[in-house]
Motif scaffolding. Sequence first.
Motif, short mmCIF file in Angstrom:
data_model
loop_
_atom_site.label_atom_id
_atom_site.label_comp_id
_atom_site.label_asym_id
_atom_site.label_seq_id
_atom_site.Cartn_x
_atom_site.Cartn_y
_atom_site.Cartn_z
N LYS A 120 0.84 -1.20 0.00
CA LYS A 120 0.00 0.00 0.00
C LYS A 120 0.87 1.25 0.00
O LYS A 120 1.86 1.34 0.73
CB LYS A 120 -0.93 0.01 1.22
N ILE A 121 0.47 2.21 -0.83
CA ILE A 121 1.29 3.39 -1.04
C ILE A 121 0.41 4.52 -1.55
O ILE A 121 -0.66 4.28 -2.11
CB ILE A 121 2.41 3.07 -2.05
N THR A 122 0.81 5.77 -1.34
CA THR A 122 0.05 6.90 -1.87
C THR A 122 0.46 7.15 -3.33
O THR A 122 1.51 6.70 -3.78
CB THR A 122 0.30 8.18 -1.07
N GLN A 123 -0.35 7.90 -4.06
CA GLN A 123 -0.03 8.21 -5.45
C GLN A 123 1.25 9.03 -5.54
O GLN A 123 2.08 8.82 -6.44
CB GLN A 123 -1.18 8.99 -6.09
N LYS A 124 1.44 9.97 -4.61
CA LYS A 124 2.63 10.80 -4.62
C LYS A 124 3.88 9.97 -4.45
O LYS A 124 4.88 10.14 -5.18
CB LYS A 124 2.55 11.85 -3.51
N LYS A 125 3.86 9.04 -3.50
CA LYS A 125 5.02 8.18 -3.26
C LYS A 125 5.26 7.26 -4.45
O LYS A 125 6.42 7.02 -4.84
CB LYS A 125 4.80 7.35 -1.99
N PHE A 126 4.18 6.74 -5.05
CA PHE A 126 4.32 5.88 -6.22
C PHE A 126 5.00 6.63 -7.36
O PHE A 126 5.90 6.10 -8.01
CB PHE A 126 2.94 5.39 -6.67
N ASP A 127 4.59 7.88 -7.59
CA ASP A 127 5.19 8.68 -8.67
C ASP A 127 6.68 8.93 -8.41
O ASP A 127 7.48 8.92 -9.35
CB ASP A 127 4.45 10.03 -8.78
N GLU A 128 7.03 9.14 -7.15
CA GLU A 128 8.43 9.38 -6.81
C GLU A 128 9.28 8.14 -7.08
O GLU A 128 10.39 8.24 -7.64
CB GLU A 128 8.54 9.77 -5.32
N ILE A 129 8.79 6.97 -6.70
CA ILE A 129 9.53 5.72 -6.92
C ILE A 129 9.66 5.45 -8.42
O ILE A 129 10.73 5.06 -8.91
CB ILE A 129 8.81 4.54 -6.23
#
Length: 281
Positions: free
Chosen positions: A253-262
């Motif tokens: 589970k992850i936020t959209q912001k964190k997903f975009d950063e990765i």
Amino acid sequence: MNTNLTKRALAVLLLATSVITAQEFHGKAEYFSKRIMKKVTEQVTEKIEMKNNPELQGLLEEAMKKASEKQYVLIFNKIECLYEEEQKLDKPEANNGMSVTVSFSSAGKKYLNLKDKNSIVEDNIFGKEFLVVEPLVKPEWKLIDETKKIGEYNCFKAELVIPVSEKQKKEYEEFLKKEEKKPALFKIEKPEDKIVTAWYSPEIPVSFGPDNYWGLPGLILEVNDGDNMLLCSKVVLTNKEKTEIKAPTNGKKITQKKFDEILKKKTESMQNEDGVIIFQQ
């Protein structure tokens, strides 16, 4: 918002609700997509110099057309829905030793829950699975005083303006800086606000629709965002058979912001000096 249109839509919604009765009902809608390919095809054709090779250009256009046409299923009740692509095996095709394959990446299952006010989307970064969890923010649809029939359903028109995000602005600024030093193989067009047109039917009293579109007083049966069209081909409603709707569970589970950063960090680590991603075996 048009007051007369709102009253008409509410009247149809009330009528539809009374027909379905107070019992809980479930439904399934089938959609197919058509990507608007002209700009993409022209750019790819120019960059890989296919203009003087009609056979190869024809194969490319056919491959891109095939890759853009997908089928999806939306199952729903009044509170939650699950949207996913139908997976089908491609039949082998005979050719003269020449073939072109094109694939457009897309997220996996998409789950919305109006009671919990959240969405869960399956996605991956080069094979690593994630669950992108975000709170629901109701889209600011503008109801338009136009109607049409889609199948047996009376539909109303709505429009949604999706402004350019800060992420898109930043990516374009970074592209321009790199472009000054060395021309990129594939150009990035300046991002602009997107206008989405949808057709919904209050005769199916749920606030869901295909992909990320929801929040109208009726099921969305058609969407056009300028790049892609989603069209409903079949709707089945029932208050007898209960279809279990399960939220996706595979992935971290992850936020959209964190997903975009990765994703950004991983993509940059795999690019060469021309911005082309290199896969190593």
